[in-house]
Design a protein around this motif. Structure first.
Motif, PDB file in Angstrom:
ATOM      1  N   GLN A   1       0.830  -1.203   0.000  1.00  0.00           N
ATOM      2  CA  GLN A   1       0.000   0.000   0.000  1.00  0.00           C
ATOM      3  C   GLN A   1       0.867   1.256   0.000  1.00  0.00           C
ATOM      4  N   MET A   2       2.038   1.177   0.638  1.00  0.00           N
ATOM      5  CA  MET A   2       2.947   2.329   0.674  1.00  0.00           C
ATOM      6  C   MET A   2       3.698   2.528  -0.634  1.00  0.00           C
ATOM      7  N   HIS A   3       3.536   1.600  -1.570  1.00  0.00           N
ATOM      8  CA  HIS A   3       4.112   1.767  -2.913  1.00  0.00           C
ATOM      9  C   HIS A   3       3.101   2.386  -3.888  1.00  0.00           C
ATOM     10  N   PHE A   4       1.963   2.810  -3.376  1.00  0.00           N
ATOM     11  CA  PHE A   4       0.894   3.316  -4.254  1.00  0.00           C
ATOM     12  C   PHE A   4       1.388   4.433  -5.161  1.00  0.00           C
ATOM     13  N   TYR A   5       2.036   5.438  -4.585  1.00  0.00           N
ATOM     14  CA  TYR A   5       2.460   6.598  -5.385  1.00  0.00           C
ATOM     15  C   TYR A   5       3.635   6.246  -6.301  1.00  0.00           C
ATOM     16  N   GLU A   6       4.519   5.396  -5.826  1.00  0.00           N
ATOM     17  CA  GLU A   6       5.626   4.967  -6.677  1.00  0.00           C
ATOM     18  C   GLU A   6       5.099   4.205  -7.896  1.00  0.00           C
ATOM     19  N   GLU A   7       4.054   3.407  -7.705  1.00  0.00           N
ATOM     20  CA  GLU A   7       3.458   2.671  -8.829  1.00  0.00           C
ATOM     21  C   GLU A   7       2.624   3.597  -9.714  1.00  0.00           C
ATOM     22  N   LYS A   8       1.931   4.529  -9.086  1.00  0.00           N
ATOM     23  CA  LYS A   8       1.118   5.476  -9.848  1.00  0.00           C
ATOM     24  C   LYS A   8       1.977   6.282 -10.816  1.00  0.00           C
ATOM     25  N   TYR A   9       3.170   6.647 -10.405  1.00  0.00           N
ATOM     26  CA  TYR A   9       4.075   7.456 -11.231  1.00  0.00           C
ATOM     27  C   TYR A   9       5.242   6.626 -11.772  1.00  0.00           C
ATOM     28  N   SER A  10       4.983   5.364 -12.007  1.00  0.00           N
ATOM     29  CA  SER A  10       6.059   4.450 -12.422  1.00  0.00           C
ATOM     30  C   SER A  10       6.644   4.783 -13.792  1.00  0.00           C
ATOM     31  N   GLN A  11       5.964   5.672 -14.563  1.00  0.00           N
ATOM     32  CA  GLN A  11       6.548   6.077 -15.852  1.00  0.00           C
ATOM     33  C   GLN A  11       7.791   6.928 -15.644  1.00  0.00           C
ATOM     34  N   TYR A  12       7.964   7.462 -14.423  1.00  0.00           N
ATOM     35  CA  TYR A  12       9.181   8.209 -14.093  1.00  0.00           C
ATOM     36  C   TYR A  12      10.232   7.221 -13.597  1.00  0.00           C
ATOM     37  N   ARG A  13      11.396   7.268 -14.183  1.00  0.00           N
ATOM     38  CA  ARG A  13      12.423   6.267 -13.883  1.00  0.00           C
ATOM     39  C   ARG A  13      13.112   6.518 -12.545  1.00  0.00           C
ATOM     40  N   CYS A  14      13.165   7.778 -12.142  1.00  0.00           N
ATOM     41  CA  CYS A  14      13.960   8.137 -10.965  1.00  0.00           C
ATOM     42  C   CYS A  14      13.103   8.968 -10.007  1.00  0.00           C
ATOM     43  N   ILE A  15      12.418   8.288  -9.085  1.00  0.00           N
ATOM     44  CA  ILE A  15      11.504   8.942  -8.140  1.00  0.00           C
ATOM     45  C   ILE A  15      12.238   9.167  -6.822  1.00  0.00           C
ATOM     46  N   CYS A  16      12.145  10.392  -6.338  1.00  0.00           N
ATOM     47  CA  CYS A  16      12.840  10.774  -5.103  1.00  0.00           C
ATOM     48  C   CYS A  16      11.836  11.193  -4.032  1.00  0.00           C
ATOM     49  N   GLY A  17      11.977  10.620  -2.837  1.00  0.00           N
ATOM     50  CA  GLY A  17      11.178  11.053  -1.694  1.00  0.00           C
ATOM     51  C   GLY A  17      11.906  12.147  -0.926  1.00  0.00           C
ATOM     52  N   ILE A  18      11.131  13.132  -0.442  1.00  0.00           N
ATOM     53  CA  ILE A  18      11.688  14.270   0.314  1.00  0.00           C
ATOM     54  C   ILE A  18      10.935  14.426   1.627  1.00  0.00           C
ATOM     55  N   ASP A  19      11.665  14.600   2.716  1.00  0.00           N
ATOM     56  CA  ASP A  19      11.032  14.924   4.003  1.00  0.00           C
ATOM     57  C   ASP A  19      12.042  15.640   4.886  1.00  0.00           C
ATOM     58  N   GLU A  20      11.537  16.202   5.972  1.00  0.00           N
ATOM     59  CA  GLU A  20      12.399  16.955   6.881  1.00  0.00           C
ATOM     60  C   GLU A  20      12.222  16.466   8.318  1.00  0.00           C
ATOM     61  N   ALA A  21      13.150  16.860   9.153  1.00  0.00           N
ATOM     62  CA  ALA A  21      13.060  16.636  10.597  1.00  0.00           C
ATOM     63  C   ALA A  21      13.538  17.902  11.294  1.00  0.00           C
ATOM     64  N   GLY A  22      12.791  18.320  12.304  1.00  0.00           N
ATOM     65  CA  GLY A  22      13.264  19.441  13.115  1.00  0.00           C
ATOM     66  C   GLY A  22      12.671  20.794  12.807  1.00  0.00           C
ATOM     67  N   ARG A  23      11.435  20.830  12.319  1.00  0.00           N
ATOM     68  CA  ARG A  23      10.821  22.147  12.117  1.00  0.00           C
ATOM     69  C   ARG A  23      10.381  22.768  13.435  1.00  0.00           C
ATOM     70  N   GLY A  24      10.022  21.934  14.410  1.00  0.00           N
ATOM     71  CA  GLY A  24       9.440  22.446  15.643  1.00  0.00           C
ATOM     72  C   GLY A  24      10.367  22.739  16.807  1.00  0.00           C
ATOM     73  N   PRO A  25      11.571  22.175  16.877  1.00  0.00           N
ATOM     74  CA  PRO A  25      12.420  22.367  18.056  1.00  0.00           C
ATOM     75  C   PRO A  25      12.839  23.815  18.295  1.00  0.00           C
ATOM     76  N   LEU A  26      13.280  24.051  19.517  1.00  0.00           N
ATOM     77  CA  LEU A  26      13.764  25.372  19.903  1.00  0.00           C
ATOM     78  C   LEU A  26      15.250  25.541  19.579  1.00  0.00           C
ATOM     79  N   ALA A  27      15.916  24.429  19.275  1.00  0.00           N
ATOM     80  CA  ALA A  27      17.361  24.471  19.038  1.00  0.00           C
ATOM     81  C   ALA A  27      17.748  23.483  17.951  1.00  0.00           C
ATOM     82  N   GLY A  28      18.896  23.736  17.347  1.00  0.00           N
ATOM     83  CA  GLY A  28      19.417  22.831  16.327  1.00  0.00           C
ATOM     84  C   GLY A  28      18.907  23.163  14.942  1.00  0.00           C
ATOM     85  N   PRO A  29      19.477  22.527  13.935  1.00  0.00           N
ATOM     86  CA  PRO A  29      19.105  22.805  12.548  1.00  0.00           C
ATOM     87  C   PRO A  29      17.810  22.100  12.161  1.00  0.00           C
TER      88      PRO A  29
END
Length: 252
Positions: free
Chosen positions: A58-86
């Motif tokens: 089920q977590m491959h849904f979007y990768e399969e939906k856009y399977s015509q694209y040869r090179c699919i990249c996932g993007i996410d972040e960590a640390g938007r909410g903290p008071l310190a650090g990058p």
């Protein structure tokens, strides 16, 4: 004389999952309760793996939906909410046929599981990239723009150029690559989940290193988030060089 229960246990432990069906079928006929319990345990492991692979499918849904694209990249972040650090962004390109069991939104995983998955992602990924924006940069341009900047940097560090970005909820400005923002994407896409784990583990490791330099703030425990203990430390010791001044002004 037949095998002892300890020998049978080792036989199961040393076998791969493709052998479990045959072993279970054979040892379920054994009259010893200990052997029957071993077979039952591996039956449960079989069933759990079937369930896990269905979740991953089920977590491959979007990768399969856009399977015509040869090179699919996932993007996410960590640390938007903290008071310190990058704020840290991860970019991951996985092979189309890649299986990484238990891959999920990093927030739903234990620290130990994230570390295990980090190593497996780094081993199996086609390409990975990490981007960061410092606390000073966050104060300068705000957390949202700093997050976008970190994401662009993560993509730029990939050894292969993707032709599609699957993003967790956002559309990144100043990108010419096609983007698909997915709400709660880190729980819906294996590519985004992998990126979330890389970003989270990278940032947590960095905060642990900061804790060695600035132990009075407890960064190894709260990772810069606004826990009661962290706020008390800020009020006692003042801001450190890695605090986000725009985030802590109400605590000073």
């Amino acid at each position: 004389m037949g095998k002892s229960i300890s020998e049978i246990k080792k036989e199961f432990e040393n076998s791969d999952e493709n052998s479990w069906e045959k072993l279970c079928g054979f040892y379920e006929q054994d009259s010893r309760i200990g052997v029957q319990n071993l077979a039952a345990r591996y039956r449960k492991k079989q069933a759990a793996l079937v369930q896990e692979r269905e979740r991953l499918k089920q977590m491959h849904f979007y990768e399969e939906k856009y399977s015509q694209y040869r090179c699919i990249c996932g993007i996410d972040e960590a640390g938007r909410g903290p008071l310190a650090g990058p704020v840290v962004a991860g970019a991951v390109i996985l092979p189309a046929d890649c299986e990484i069991l238990y891959l999920n939104d990093s927030k739903k995983l234990s620290a130990a599981r994230r570390e295990e998955l980090y190593d497996e992602i780094m081993e199996k990924a086609v390409a990975t990239g990490i981007g960061m924006a410092s606390p000073a940069r966050i104060d300068e341009i705000n957390i949202l723009q700093a997050t976008y900047e970190a994401m662009r940097e993560a993509v730029s560090k990939l050894s292969r150029e993707p032709d599609l970005l699957l993003n967790d909820a956002v559309t990144i400005p100043e990108m010419t690559i096609m983007q698909v923002p997915i709400i709660k994407g880190d729980a819906k896409s294996v590519s985004i989940a992998a990126a979330s784990i890389l970003a989270k583990v990278t940032r947590d490791r960095l905060m642990i290193e900061y804790d060695k330099i600035l132990p009075e703030y407890g960064f190894a425990g709260h990772k810069g988030y606004g826990s009661k203990e962290h706020i008390v430390a800020i009020q006692k010791y003042g801001p450190s060089p890695i605090h986000r001044r725009t985030f802590i002004k109400n605590f000073m």
